[in-house]
Scaffold this active site. Structure first.
Site, PDB file in Angstrom:
ATOM      1  CD  GLU A  40      -2.955   5.174   6.934  1.00 31.76           C
ATOM      2  OE1 GLU A  40      -2.976   5.252   5.692  1.00 31.76           O
ATOM      3  OE2 GLU A  40      -2.025   4.628   7.561  1.00 31.76           O
ATOM      4  N   GLY A  70       2.661   2.001  10.914  1.00 34.26           N
ATOM      5  CA  GLY A  70       3.618   3.101  10.786  1.00 34.26           C
ATOM      6  C   GLY A  70       4.341   3.448  12.072  1.00 34.26           C
ATOM      7  CD  GLU A 115      -3.374  -2.627   7.342  1.00 37.20           C
ATOM      8  OE1 GLU A 115      -2.331  -2.883   6.757  1.00 37.20           O
ATOM      9  OE2 GLU A 115      -3.960  -1.530   7.254  1.00 37.20           O
ATOM     10  CG  ASN A 121      -1.757   1.205   1.376  1.00 34.25           C
ATOM     11  OD1 ASN A 121      -1.812   2.030   0.468  1.00 34.25           O
ATOM     12  ND2 ASN A 121      -2.435   1.345   2.507  1.00 34.25           N
ATOM     13  CE  LYS A 153      -0.238   3.007   4.859  1.00 35.71           C
ATOM     14  NZ  LYS A 153      -0.098   3.017   6.298  1.00 35.71           N
ATOM     15  CB  SER A 193       5.444  -2.146  11.978  1.00 35.95           C
ATOM     16  OG  SER A 193       5.041  -0.832  12.313  1.00 35.95           O
ATOM     17  CG  HIS A 212      -5.781   1.682   5.348  1.00 37.04           C
ATOM     18  ND1 HIS A 212      -5.356   2.559   6.309  1.00 37.04           N
ATOM     19  CD2 HIS A 212      -4.758   0.821   5.135  1.00 37.04           C
ATOM     20  CE1 HIS A 212      -4.110   2.248   6.651  1.00 37.04           C
ATOM     21  NE2 HIS A 212      -3.721   1.194   5.958  1.00 37.04           N
TER      22      HIS A 212
END
Ligand SMILES: O=C[C@H](O)COP(=O)(O)O
Length: 251
Positions: free
Chosen positions: A97, A173, A167, A9, A11, A213, A95
């Site tokens: 985010e 991250g 996730e 991904n 992003k 990660s 996702h």
């Protein structure tokens, strides 16, 4: 036997030329890999640039989001038909985010999953708990709610192409990867919910990816667990060498 999926991904990174340079680096490093499905997910504007560069590499193309309507007065949105037209075969949906910054809910995730399936795209549906939820002991409750909400109304046949990505938000991250045990426990739980929803054959077939990660150093340990069928990789997918090492975790 489930074929693992390693998806990158990207992003909000990589312009057209940067994306092409990354594929030029990555493609030779993963050439000959046939036991793993490889997917990359650039920004919308880069999608149409990549099919020519990906031809013959075995790497599939994903979008990072999709809208549920086919067309109409929906400024700023992109439909499944348009993603197919741009060369995508997969799409990441829900996702964290998007849930955190763009108001994505179980209901919108569900509409997007259904639209993607109707449009012949493979949805990669993301779920995962926040640190707060984990510390409150609510991990399974959150995962079950996101699964049931996101997959509501699907039959087992309709569900078949779906890929699920677990996730944990606290691992994205942050460099704090879930331990192999924590990830396996969540994946086994997800598979048990899929069994309840769609039956055992569907649950045995569904690929459940871990994201948060993932790096070349930890991919093998995670992937050796029985219910972990791949990875959704953020930061480490932005370099050909590190993403290729993750794709080749088994070697
Ligand atoms: O979609 C990918 C995930 O958000 C993981 O990102 P990360 O590998 O940078 O932690």
């Amino acid at each position: 036997m489930r074929k693992p999926v390693i998806a990158g991904n990207w992003k909000l990174f990589k312009t057209k030329n940067e994306a092409l340079a990354l594929i030029e680096e990555l493609a030779p490093l993963v050439s000959g890999v046939s036991n793993v499905e490889i997917v990359v997910a650039p920004v919308f504007t880069v999608l149409p640039t990549l099919p020519a560069a990906l031809a013959g590499t075995g790497i599939s193309l994903a979008a990072q989001d999709v809208f549920w309507e086919e067309e109409g007065a929906f400024t700023g949105e992109v439909s499944p038909r348009m993603l197919l037209d741009a060369g995508a075969s997969h799409v990441i949906i829900g996702h964290s985010e998007r849930r955190q910054y763009f108001g994505e809910t179980e209901e919108t995730v569900n509409k997007k999953v259904k639209a993607a399936l109707k449009g012949a795209l493979v949805p990669i549906m993301c779920i995962g708990e926040t640190l707060e939820a984990r510390e409150a002991g609510d991990t399974f409750k959150v995962l079950e709610r996101q699964l049931r909400g996101g997959l509501e109304g699907l039959t087992a046949t309709q569900f078949a192409p779906v890929i699920i990505a677990y996730e944990p938000v606290w691992a994205i991250g942050t460099g704090k990867v879930a331990s192999d045990d924590q990830a396996q426990e969540a994946h086994a739980f997800i598979r048990s919910v899929v069994t309840e929803l769609f039956g055992k054959p569907a649950a045995e077939k569904v690929r459940i990816l871990y994201g948060g990660s993932v790096k070349p150093e930890n991919a093998k340990g995670l992937m050796s667990r029985p219910d972990i069928d791949g990875a959704l990789v953020g930061g480490a997918s932005l370099k050909g060498s590190s993403f290729a090492s993750i794709v080749r975790y088994g070697e």
